[in-house]
Design an enzyme around this catalytic site. Structure first.
Site, mmCIF file in Angstrom:
data_model
loop_
_atom_site.group_PDB
_atom_site.id
_atom_site.type_symbol
_atom_site.label_atom_id
_atom_site.label_comp_id
_atom_site.label_asym_id
_atom_site.label_seq_id
_atom_site.Cartn_x
_atom_site.Cartn_y
_atom_site.Cartn_z
ATOM 1 N N ASP A 159 0.833 -1.206 0.000
ATOM 2 C CA ASP A 159 0.000 0.000 0.000
ATOM 3 C C ASP A 159 0.870 1.259 0.000
ATOM 4 O O ASP A 159 2.106 1.172 0.053
ATOM 5 C CB ASP A 159 -0.932 -0.049 1.226
ATOM 6 C CG ASP A 159 -2.287 0.565 0.920
ATOM 7 O OD1 ASP A 159 -2.364 1.408 0.002
ATOM 8 O OD2 ASP A 159 -3.271 0.219 1.599
ATOM 9 N N ASP A 215 2.845 4.895 -16.028
ATOM 10 C CA ASP A 215 3.850 4.595 -17.053
ATOM 11 C C ASP A 215 4.950 3.651 -16.561
ATOM 12 O O ASP A 215 5.544 2.928 -17.352
ATOM 13 C CB ASP A 215 4.479 5.888 -17.594
ATOM 14 C CG ASP A 215 3.525 6.673 -18.472
ATOM 15 O OD1 ASP A 215 2.454 6.128 -18.813
ATOM 16 O OD2 ASP A 215 3.837 7.824 -18.821
#
Ligand SMILES: *[C@@H]1O[C@H](CO)[C@@H](O)[C@H](O)[C@H]1NC(C)=O
Ligand SMILES: *[C@@H]1O[C@H](CO)[C@@H](O)[C@H](O)[C@H]1NC(C)=O
Ligand SMILES: *[C@@H]1O[C@H](CO)[C@@H](O)[C@H](O)[C@H]1NC(C)=O
Ligand SMILES: *[C@@H]1O[C@H](CO)[C@@H](O)[C@H](O)[C@H]1NC(C)=O
Length: 547
Positions: A159, A215
Site C-alpha cells: 500500500d 507509465d
C-alpha cells in the site's frame, strides 16, 4: 515532466544505488510474464471484514473454498490485508504477527494454505505506517521481503499510506523510487514474490499525474490497485456506484495490460447487502472481461449457491484467464450502453455489453463495431446461458438495468481477420475523438459511427479510420488533422505509446485543444495527449516514457 533520476538529491545511502543503477535486473512484470502469466484469483478479507481478520476466518474460508468448488474453479490465493501485525517490530527489526489473532502463527497458516492447494499473500505499506497505523516498511524493505519469504508467503500487496517525500522530490518521484526499490529487491530473490502495487491509487484524482505514475507500474510489478477502494461491507453509500467508479478508471488503462501485468479494479464483493443479483453478476462479468484479478472479499461459507455458481462460471473464468491477457476496451458509450470488446488467444472475439441505465433496454451491435468482417458468418455463445447462435451482421442484446451480457464470438471459415476497433478516448477529459467535416474533434461520447475507429497496422505504422467513413484515414495537416483517402498514405501513419501519445510519423502528437483534434509537440503530463485506443493496438515504448 518527471526528471530522470540523478544523484543531485541528498539521498540516504540505502537509496543511492537505486538512483545510479538502471533497473536492469528484472525477473518479473511485463518483461518476464512467467511469474504471473494470468491474473490472480482468490480471497482477501479487507472489503468484507477490514481489520477483523484472524486465523479462523482464513482456515474456515479455505475449507469452504475447497468444499464449494472455488479452489477447483481457480481461486487459489488467500491474501491477508492490513492489521495482521503488532504495533512493534521485534528486537531484530522483523515484523511480528498478532499472536491473539494468529495463535499458530503466519508460517503455520502458510503451511495450512499450501497443504490445501492455496498460496498465501500478505499486506504491507511503502510508507512509515500502514493505513491502519501498523509499522510500515520504509527503511525495512529488504528485511520485510526476507521475513515474508521465510514465512512461506509468495504475494505482497504494498500500500501507499504515510509516504512523505524526501527533500527535493515530488510525491510522484518518491513513490517511483520506493516501488522501484521494492521491485529491485523482489526481482533479486530466488523466488520473487508477486508484487501488487498500490501507488497509482494515490494519484487517481489528477488523471494527468496518474497516467505518469502508471507509465512505470507495469515494469515494476505484476498488478496494481489503481483507484479508490471498493465500498466495504459496512460502508455508507452505493456499492454499485463504487464498483462503477473503479470500472471507469479501469477503462482508461487498456494500453498498460499485457501478460505479466494486470490492472486491478479491486475486490469482488458478492455478499454486499447493497447490490442486486444483476449487479453482483455484472461485477464479475466485467472484471472477467477486463482480465482483471478476481479476488473475492466476502464471507465465503455464507455465500448462496447461486453466488458460488456464477463465481465459478467456467466460460467467464476462461475469459479472465485468457493467455493473451488483453483488457476489454470501449467500443462505444451512449449513456445507456457501454459496449466493450477484445480478442482471445484462440482467435475468438469477446463482446461485453453493460446496461448502465436505470431501466431495461435493447441494442444491436454490428460486426463492424467489433472489428469483424461483414459478409462473414460467426457463432456467438452467450456465456451466461451457454446458448449459441449464428450471426450474420449484428448481435441483438436486451438487458435489465445494470445487467451485463457477455458473448464469445467464434469466426467461421475464412473469417479470422480482426481489426482493433473502438473509441479513441482522451482519458483526462473523457471526450471521444469524433470524425467531422474538417477532420476530427473531441466531443462527448455518443456511440455514433463517427466515434468508432478502426486501427490497422502495428508498431510505428498504424492508421486510424472512422466507421462513418472507412475509406478515410486520420492524417496530419500542419497543426491540425484531416481525414484523407487512406490510399494516399501521406501523413496517415501513427504510433500509440504507453504514455498515451498517438504520435504522427511527422513527430507530433494528436492533441485535444479547445475541443479540436490538433497536432502539437509530444509532451508528458500534457492532458490533451493522453489517449486510450482500442484493445489489441500494438503499444510502443514512446520516447518520453519516464521509466
Ligand atoms: C475471526 O474473525 C471473524 C470475522 O471477523 C469473526 O466472526 C470471528 O468471531 C473471529 N474469531 C475469533 C476466534 O476471533
Ligand atoms: C491483537 O489483536 C487484538 C484484537 O484486535 C488486540 O486486542 C490486541 O491488542 C492485539 N495484540 C497486539 C500485541 O497488538
Ligand atoms: C518517516 O520515517 C522516516 C524514516 O524513519 C523519518 O525520518 C521521518 O521523520 C518519518 N516521517 C514522519 C512524518 O513520520
Ligand atoms: C495535475 O498534475 C499536473 C502535473 O503534476 C499539474 O501540472 C496539473 O496542474 C494538475 N492538474 C490539476 C487539475 O490539479
Amino acid at each position: 515532466m518527471i526528471p530522470p533520476p540523478t544523484t543531485r538529491w541528498a539521498v540516504p545511502a540505502r537509496m543511492a544505488s537505486l538512483l545510479m543503477l538502471p533497473l536492469l535486473s528484472v525477473h518479473a512484470s511485463v518483461e518476464d510474464p512467467k511469474l504471473l502469466p494470468t491474473p490472480p484469483m482468490g480471497f482477501n478479507n479487507w472489503a468484507r471484514f477490514e481489520c477483523d481478520l484472524n486465523e479462523t476466518l482464513f482456515t474456515d474460508t479455505a475449507q469452504s473454498m475447497v468444499s464449494r468448488g472455488l479452489l477447483a474453479a481457480g481461486y487459489n490465493r488467500l491474501n491477508l490485508d492490513d492489521c495482521w501485525m503488532t504495533h512493534e517490530r521485534a528486537a531484530d527489526g522483523a515484523l511480528q504477527w498478532n499472536a491473539t489473532l494468529f495463535p499458530h502463527g503466519i508460517p503455520w497458516l502458510a503451511d495450512f494454505a499450501h497443504k490445501h492447494g492455496f498460496h498465501l499473500g500478505i499486506y504491507e505499506d511503502s510508507g512509515n505506517a500502514t493505513c491502519g497505523g501498523y509499522p510500515g516498511s520504509y527503511g525495512y524493505e529488504q528485511k520485510d521481503a526476507e521475513t515474508f519469504s521465510s514465512w512461506g508467503i509468495d504475494y505482497l500487496k504494498l500500500d501507499g499510506c504515510n509516504v512523505y517525500p524526501e527533500k527535493g522530490r515530488s510525491m510522484a518521484e518518491e513513490y517511483k523510487l520506493r516501488y522501484g526499490q521494492w521491485h529491485q529487491i523482489l526481482s533479486a530473490m530466488e523466488d520473487p514474490l508477486i508484487f501488487s502495487e498500490s501507488a497509482p491509487a494515490y494519484f487517481s484524482e489528477n488523471k494527468t499525474e496518474w497516467a505518469s505514475v502508471m507509465d512505470w507500474i507495469p515494469y515494476y510489478g505484476e498488478l496494481a490497485r489503481h483507484s479508490d477502494d471498493v465500498l466495504v461491507y459496512v460502508g455508507e453509500g452505493s456499492a454499485w456506484d463504487s464498483i462503477m467508479v473503479n470500472y471507469h478508471y479501469q477503462t482508461l488503462l487498456v494500453r498498460y495490460q499485457q501478460p505479466g501485468y494486470y490492472n486491478d479494479p479491486d475486490f469482488l464483493i458478492p455478499d454486499h447487502p447493497g447490490l442486486t443479483d444483476a449487479e453482483k453478476r455484472s461485477h464479475f462479468a466485467l472484471w472477467a472481461s477486463f482480465g482483471a484479478p478476481l479476488i473475492i472479499s466476502a464471507y465465503i461459507p455464507d455465500l448462496s449457491d447461486e453466488e458460488i455458481q456464477f463465481l465459478s462460471n467456467k466460460d467467464l473464468i476462461a475469459i479472465d484467464q485468457d493467455p493473451l491477457a488483453q483488457q476489454a476496451a470501449l467500443v462505444s458509450r451512449d449513456g445507456t450502453f457501454d459496449v466493450l470488446t477484445r480478442s482471445l488467444a484462440n482467435g475468438d472475439r469477446l463482446l461485453t455489453v453493460l446496461n448502465t441505465g436505470s431501466s431495461s433496454a435493447k441494442t444491436s451491435i454490428s460486426l463492424a463495431r467489433l472489428g469483424l468482417q461483414s459478409k462473414c458468418q460467426y457463432k456467438a455463445r452467450d456465456l451466461w446461458t451457454g446458448k449459441t447462435s449464428t450471426i450474420h451482421d449484428s448481435v441483438d442484446v436486451s438487458l435489465d438495468s445494470h445487467a451485463t451480457a457477455v458473448y464469445r464470438i467464434t469466426p467461421g471459415r475464412g473469417c479470422t481477420s480482426v481489426t482493433p476497433t473502438g473509441m479513441v478516448l482522451n482519458t483526462v477529459s473523457g471526450h471521444c475523438l469524433t470524425a467531422s467535416s474538417s477532420g476530427a474533434v473531441f466531443d462527448a461520447c455518443n456511440a455514433a459511427d463517427t466515434q468508432v475507429w478502426s486501427v490497422s497496422g502495428s508498431g510505428t505504422k498504424v492508421t486510424v479510420s472512422p466507421l462513418s467513413n472507412p475509406a478515410k484515414c486520420l492524417a496530419a495537416k500542419g497543426s491540425s488533422v484531416e481525414l484523407v483517402d487512406c490510399k494516399r498514405g501521406d501523413g496517415t501513419v501513427w504510433s500509440h505509446a504507453i504514455t498515451g501519445h498517438l504520435q504522427n510519423a511527422n513527430g507530433d502528437c494528436l492533441t485535444e485543444s479547445g475541443g479540436q483534434g490538433s497536432l502539437a509537440g509530444c509532451e508528458l503530463l500534457q492532458s490533451g495527449q493522453i489517449l486510450s485506443l482500442p484493445s489489441g493496438v500494438h503499444v510502443v515504448e514512446g520516447s518520453g516514457r519516464s521509466r
